[in-house]
Scaffold this motif. Structure first.
Motif, PDB file in Angstrom:
ATOM      1  N   ASN A 128       0.751  -1.224   0.020  1.00  0.00           N
ATOM      2  CA  ASN A 128      -0.006  -0.005   0.137  1.00  0.00           C
ATOM      3  C   ASN A 128       0.676   1.316  -0.136  1.00  0.00           C
ATOM      4  O   ASN A 128       0.507   2.154  -0.366  1.00  0.00           O
ATOM      5  CB  ASN A 128      -0.882  -0.015   1.251  1.00  0.00           C
ATOM      6  N   ILE A 140       3.806   3.756  -1.052  1.00  0.00           N
ATOM      7  CA  ILE A 140       4.508   4.544  -1.957  1.00  0.00           C
ATOM      8  C   ILE A 140       5.567   5.314  -1.592  1.00  0.00           C
ATOM      9  O   ILE A 140       5.494   6.022  -0.388  1.00  0.00           O
ATOM     10  CB  ILE A 140       3.600   5.327  -2.850  1.00  0.00           C
ATOM     11  N   GLN A 141       6.609   5.229  -2.098  1.00  0.00           N
ATOM     12  CA  GLN A 141       8.125   5.919  -1.771  1.00  0.00           C
ATOM     13  C   GLN A 141       7.652   7.353  -2.187  1.00  0.00           C
ATOM     14  O   GLN A 141       7.148   7.697  -3.107  1.00  0.00           O
ATOM     15  CB  GLN A 141       9.184   5.475  -2.636  1.00  0.00           C
ATOM     16  N   ALA A 142       7.792   8.302  -1.219  1.00  0.00           N
ATOM     17  CA  ALA A 142       7.503   9.703  -1.459  1.00  0.00           C
ATOM     18  C   ALA A 142       8.448  10.795  -0.735  1.00  0.00           C
ATOM     19  O   ALA A 142       9.262  10.078   0.351  1.00  0.00           O
ATOM     20  CB  ALA A 142       5.971  10.206  -0.986  1.00  0.00           C
ATOM     21  N   ILE A 169      -0.189  14.266  -2.926  1.00  0.00           N
ATOM     22  CA  ILE A 169      -0.418  13.034  -2.324  1.00  0.00           C
ATOM     23  C   ILE A 169      -1.850  13.046  -1.710  1.00  0.00           C
ATOM     24  O   ILE A 169      -1.939  13.785  -0.616  1.00  0.00           O
ATOM     25  CB  ILE A 169       0.672  12.177  -1.764  1.00  0.00           C
ATOM     26  N   GLN A 216      -3.291   8.293   1.685  1.00  0.00           N
ATOM     27  CA  GLN A 216      -2.574   7.209   1.128  1.00  0.00           C
ATOM     28  C   GLN A 216      -1.223   7.182   2.071  1.00  0.00           C
ATOM     29  O   GLN A 216      -0.750   7.821   2.797  1.00  0.00           O
ATOM     30  CB  GLN A 216      -2.042   8.144  -0.089  1.00  0.00           C
ATOM     31  N   VAL A 265       2.526   6.549   2.921  1.00  0.00           N
ATOM     32  CA  VAL A 265       3.786   6.682   2.016  1.00  0.00           C
ATOM     33  C   VAL A 265       4.834   6.224   2.800  1.00  0.00           C
ATOM     34  O   VAL A 265       4.941   5.926   4.108  1.00  0.00           O
ATOM     35  CB  VAL A 265       4.040   8.345   1.929  1.00  0.00           C
ATOM     36  N   HIS A 266       5.999   5.823   2.257  1.00  0.00           N
ATOM     37  CA  HIS A 266       7.411   5.545   2.936  1.00  0.00           C
ATOM     38  C   HIS A 266       8.030   6.697   2.760  1.00  0.00           C
ATOM     39  O   HIS A 266       8.231   7.056   1.518  1.00  0.00           O
ATOM     40  CB  HIS A 266       7.898   4.346   2.128  1.00  0.00           C
TER      41      HIS A 266
END
Length: 117
Positions: A21, A23-25, A34, A38, A40-41
């Motif tokens: 689930n 996302i790299q951000a 974003i 959501q 985030v990593h």
């Protein structure tokens, strides 16, 4: 120390559940669109301790506020200079954007014991 080891074990288990689930951000991408909710990593360094489990985290793109429950840090408040690798949920609240931390994959520096998940 036992709490940090337990937190690390839980973080490792929990990261498997969120791996698909998140996302790299970076901080800029999170602030620029974003959507709320959501996962985030994100990785960075604590540059300011704020109120009530909130910190300002700096990464390569800027800074972003994070909310980090002390249960994820072994009931210790983090210090400036602590490096974090985390997964959290984007929250656009009251005109500001922050990441509500769900798991800490790694924490090191500034007198904090190291967590590696």
């Amino acid at each position: 120390m036992k709490k940090l080891i337990i937190a690390a074990a839980l973080a490792g288990t929990f990261s498997v559940a969120h791996a698909g689930n998140a996302i790299q951000a970076d901080s800029a991408a999170i602030k620029q669109g974003i959507e709320e909710g959501q996962m985030v990593h994100l990785s960075g360094e604590v540059v300011q301790v704020m109120e009530d489990e909130r910190y300002l985290l700096r990464d390569t793109a800027g800074t972003i506020e994070i909310e980090l429950d002390t249960g994820l840090t072994g009931d210790r408040q983090l210090q400036t200079g602590t490096r974090l690798d985390l997964v959290g949920e984007v929250d656009h609240d009251d005109g500001r954007t922050l990441v509500d931390v769900e798991e800490v994959n790694a924490m090191q520096g500034s007198d904090a014991a190291t967590i590696d998940g």
